[in-house]
Enzyme design. Structure first.
Site, mmCIF file in Angstrom:
data_model
loop_
_atom_site.group_PDB
_atom_site.id
_atom_site.type_symbol
_atom_site.label_atom_id
_atom_site.label_comp_id
_atom_site.label_asym_id
_atom_site.label_seq_id
_atom_site.Cartn_x
_atom_site.Cartn_y
_atom_site.Cartn_z
ATOM 1 N N ILE A 406 23.547 17.687 3.306
ATOM 2 C CA ILE A 406 24.087 18.683 4.191
ATOM 3 C C ILE A 406 23.780 20.033 4.024
ATOM 4 O O ILE A 406 24.630 20.282 3.085
ATOM 5 C CB ILE A 406 25.346 18.097 4.903
ATOM 6 N N GLU A 448 28.162 15.172 -0.090
ATOM 7 C CA GLU A 448 27.298 15.268 1.006
ATOM 8 C C GLU A 448 25.648 14.749 0.869
ATOM 9 O O GLU A 448 24.787 14.966 1.568
ATOM 10 C CB GLU A 448 27.253 16.742 1.520
#
Length: 527
Positions: A406, A448
């Site tokens: 991300i 992430e």
């Protein structure tokens, strides 16, 4: 069940018959092509024999004439009459018998000295028409080649004429290309055609000489001596309507396509013989298959009686009604032995079910799931990577790998807090779950970062999936009340290679490509 098996036997019979017909037809095609290849090889061999014979004849004659002292003296003294007197008897003899079309002597660089096809034309510069003569006079090397001069298309031998290592000029001997048609006809080949490049004819021949060829039938940009056959003009052979065409490409001094020698052979008798043999073979195969299927039918009829006895035992096993399974009996045949073994298996299954009930444990109870995203966690990959790698290798399937991260996730956490960061992680995971397939493996690799392992996916398919994920995530909107949050992801992809020692080799390459995606501006897929 009986109806299904009998139907299956009948369908198998039809499939086998269909396969036999297909095999026979395919065999006829293969054998026909092999026969055509044999004919083609024969014709090509014959052509090369004729070509080499004519080359050797021209080379020998050119060498003899060019080395003659009389010829050299005529050059030195510029005595055309002496040269004509010496060569004319030979020329008339060979020309009359069709062995020679032309004898042409040249002075340097390409000045016509004596042309026995037209004795009145001399002291003419033919540089533009006879590039081969220019080459001979500069290279001092003889050459045998195909050429279209101002008079006709044919094969030529050109030789330098020298004395004391000094070039006096050159001589060219030529045979009309039509000699190949005549030679094949002498071998008993009836259908021989020569396709001549019309553009080369127009460019090279004198208008008075071209008029003869202009009357020939056209085939596209070719003029045809002989019958016109609607074939593809490329070297090799072609089969049409039980006729086989040998196509021999002839290239000129400049290596341009000058002509095609096309020979038609009727192979219908050969094809019919192949068909008759194939048909007889198919009849024998069909009879054999019928006998085999009758035997199979009778065997299945006998088996059904025995299978009915075992079917009840299987039903009891299926329903776990182990108390209703009958005791073993004395075997009368192999199927009775199988029945007794089945009863033993049923008792073993009864025992195994009890043991498995106590020991069975799901993946979720082994802490293989990520609590936040409900994807597999890194522990799953660490414990199952070797098993997955071996399964993929044994299955011999292509495997794609996607590593994604991300973008600016730390900034999201710092700006909106970890709760919103968790919402982002869950949104990403849920979006990807809707896209991937049932057999795809989705892993939260850490923080992430996520890893996707895609069985039965090549690098192209993997890229398409990665790009679809990227676009879907880009469209995610998280409602934060007074504001909305959008975010993107970067992805790197790879595939499992034959030289990879483990699944981690492919994951490492995907991670490197992810780094490239970050470096190249984020929100992108890198291969």
């Amino acid at each position: 069940m009986k109806a299904k098996i009998y139907t299956a036997i009948f369908l198998m019979f039809l499939i086998v018959i269909g396969a036999s017909v297909y095999y026979i037809n395919n065999s006829i095609k293969i054998l026909t092509r092999e026969k055509a290849q044999q004919v083609y090889n024969t014709r090509l061999k014959e052509y090369n024999l004729i070509l080499n014979d004519k080359k050797n004849f021209l080379d020998s004659f050119a060498k003899f004439i060019s080395s003659s002292d009389i010829v050299k003296e005529a050059y030195i003294k510029n005595n055309r009459e002496k040269l004509i007197h010496f060569v004319m008897p030979l020329y008339k003899n060979l020309h009359k018998s069709g062995l020679l079309e032309e004898i042409h002597f040249f002075k340097r660089p390409a000045i016509s000295f004596v042309n026995f096809a037209n004795l009145k034309a001399y002291n003419i510069d033919v540089s533009n028409a006879r590039a081969d003569i220019l080459w001979i006079n500069t290279s001092f090397s003889p050459s045998t080649h195909f050429y279209i001069c101002r008079l006709y298309p044919g094969i030529r031998a050109t030789y330098p004429i020298t004395k004391n290592d000094k070039l006096l000029g050159s001589v060219s001997f030529g045979i009309n290309i039509n000699i190949f048609k005549k030679m094949f006809q002498q071998l008993g080949v009836k259908n021989v055609s020569i396709y001549l490049n019309d553009e080369e004819l127009i460019e090279s021949l004198l208008p008075s000489k071209y008029s003869k060829y202009d009357q020939l039938p056209d085939y596209g940009s070719w003029k045809v001596i002989g019958n016109v056959y609607k074939i593809k003009l490329k070297p090799g052979f072609e089969i049409k309507n039980n006729e086989m065409f040998t196509k021999i490409e002839i290239r000129d001094f400049f290596n341009k396509p000058m002509a095609y020698l096309v020979i038609k052979d009727d192979i219908s008798k050969n094809i019919q013989t192949l068909k008759n043999r194939a048909f007889n073979k198919m009849i024998l195969q069909v009879i054999s298959f019928i006998i085999v299927f009758i035997i199979i039918f009778l065997l299945f009829k006998w088996l059904f009686g025995k299978l009915n006895e075992m079917n009840k035992i299987l039903e009891h096993i299926k329903k776990q009604e182990f108390d209703k399974i009958p005791p073993k009996s004395d075997p009368k045949d192999e199927l009775d032995t199988f029945k007794n073994n089945l009863i033993d298996v049923a008792n073993d299954i009864k025992t195994y079910i009890k043991l498995l009930t106590q020991k069975v444990e799901k993946y979720s109870n082994k802490a293989y799931k990520d609590g936040l995203t409900e994807t597999f966690n890194r522990r799953f990959l660490e414990e199952k990577a070797k098993e997955l790698y071996l399964r993929f290798r044994i299955s011999n399937i292509q495997v794609g790998v996607i590593m994604l991260d991300i973008d600016n996730f730390k900034k999201i956490n710092d700006t909106y807090g970890h709760d919103v960061g968790d919402m982002v992680l869950i949104a990403v995971a849920n979006t990807i779950k809707k896209i991937i397939r049932k057999d795809d493996i989705f892993i939260r690799y850490g923080g992430e970062e996520f890893v996707l392992i895609l069985p039965n996916s090549n690098i192209t398919s993997t890229y398409k999936i990665a790009e679809k994920i990227r676009k879907e995530v880009e469209n995610i909107i998280i409602d934060l009340g007074k504001t909305h949050l959008n975010f993107t992801i970067s992805l790197g992809i790879s595939e499992l290679r034959e030289d990879d020692k483990s699944l981690y080799d492919a994951i490492k390459r995907a991670d490197q490509n992810l780094y490239k995606a970050k470096q190249n501006g984020k929100n992108r897929v890198e291969i």
